[in-house]
Scaffold this active site. Structure first.
Site, mmCIF file in Angstrom:
data_model
loop_
_atom_site.group_PDB
_atom_site.id
_atom_site.type_symbol
_atom_site.label_atom_id
_atom_site.label_comp_id
_atom_site.label_asym_id
_atom_site.label_seq_id
_atom_site.Cartn_x
_atom_site.Cartn_y
_atom_site.Cartn_z
ATOM 1 N N HIS A 219 -13.555 -46.148 -43.871
ATOM 2 C CA HIS A 219 -13.563 -46.247 -45.334
ATOM 3 C C HIS A 219 -13.065 -47.622 -45.745
ATOM 4 O O HIS A 219 -12.443 -48.351 -44.960
ATOM 5 C CB HIS A 219 -12.718 -45.136 -45.979
ATOM 6 C CG HIS A 219 -11.244 -45.212 -45.663
ATOM 7 N ND1 HIS A 219 -10.373 -46.050 -46.307
ATOM 8 C CD2 HIS A 219 -10.500 -44.532 -44.750
ATOM 9 C CE1 HIS A 219 -9.157 -45.890 -45.832
ATOM 10 N NE2 HIS A 219 -9.203 -44.969 -44.867
ATOM 11 N N CYS A 235 -7.451 -42.838 -39.924
ATOM 12 C CA CYS A 235 -8.738 -43.402 -40.339
ATOM 13 C C CYS A 235 -8.844 -44.883 -39.980
ATOM 14 O O CYS A 235 -7.852 -45.538 -39.648
ATOM 15 C CB CYS A 235 -8.939 -43.217 -41.831
ATOM 16 S SG CYS A 235 -9.287 -41.518 -42.313
#
Length: 260
Positions: A219, A235
């Site tokens: 992301h 992440c």
């Protein structure tokens, strides 16, 4: 008797005059022919090959058939007509028709550096034509993500990875979820962050791992100064510009390999 002598004299004068007239006409014809012969080599014959001789000079006010329109158009484009020297090269405002010219420098756009996105697009199109499969390899120790098509690396992006206690899982996965402008819920506090320029998930989400409750994926992030560190909850953070490119390079089902 006297009358016969007068007639004879008149006849003699007429013959003499005719002879002089004949000589005058012959001299005039001969002179005209010589002048014509002397002038013929320098004459211009419109439409002939030798209208302007190779190596001959012409004034700037004198047009050269077959080159007039070309000269005008080349002045507009900023280039020099081939086989015609520039006006400043010849004194007295005369232009020389010759075999060589001194062309002005023309910028070659083909040598200008191409953007990374242009290079990627070209490589990706080539790989697609060859039927090469796309895969993503994440190297946690290098803090970089590599995009492959076949054996060819077409892109590489810096990333931030999971911090201690929230390490990014290693192994082979597949892209399972892709979103524009994702909404993020904090895994500990449960606080919801709406999409926007300040969103912790940035502009794109590419998920490849889940335990049924939480997800891990690529992301964007507004905190680009943290790239290259172990700071996330597992992440892989990227610049928004990079994650947009990666989003266009992969699809649901693309292989993602994460290694230490």
């Amino acid at each position: 008797m006297i009358r016969n002598e007068s007639v004879t004299r008149v006849a003699m004068f007429l013959c003499f005059g005719a002879a002089i007239l004949s000589l005058a006409v012959h001299w005039r014809v001969t002179t005209t022919q010589q002048q014509s012969d002397n002038y013929a080599p320098n004459r211009k014959f419109p439409g002939s090959i030798g209208e302007t001789a190779f190596g001959a000079s012409t004034t700037t006010d004198e047009s050269i058939p077959g080159q007039k329109s070309q000269r005008n158009s080349d002045h507009k484009s900023g280039t020099v007509i081939q086989n015609v020297a520039r006006d400043t090269d010849i004194p007295n405002n005369r232009r020389l028709v010759g075999a060589e010219s001194e062309p002005r420098e023309i910028q070659n756009t083909d040598t200008q550096p191409k953007s990374f996105f242009t290079q990627f697009s070209t490589q990706q199109k080539t790989a697609n034509k060859l039927g090469m499969k796309t895969q993503v390899i994440v190297d946690l120790s290098d803090r970089r993500t590599y995009v492959y098509q076949g054996d060819l690396v077409i892109a590489s992006y810096p990333i931030a990875v999971g911090k201690k206690g929230w390490e990014t899982p290693t192994g082979s996965f597949q892209v399972m979820d892709m979103q524009h402008d994702p909404i993020w819920r904090h895994p500990i506090t449960g606080k919801v962050f709406p999409p926007g320029s300040d969103s912790p998930l940035g502009e794109r989400w590419i998920g490849f791992w889940t335990d049924g409750r939480n997800e891990i994926g690529f992301h964007g992030t507004p905190d680009i100064h943290l790239l290259g560190t172990a700071i996330s909850h597992g992440c892989l953070r990227m610049r928004n510009s990079d994650v947009r490119l990666l989003y266009d390079q992969v699809k649901v089902g693309t292989l993602v390999t994460v290694r230490d």
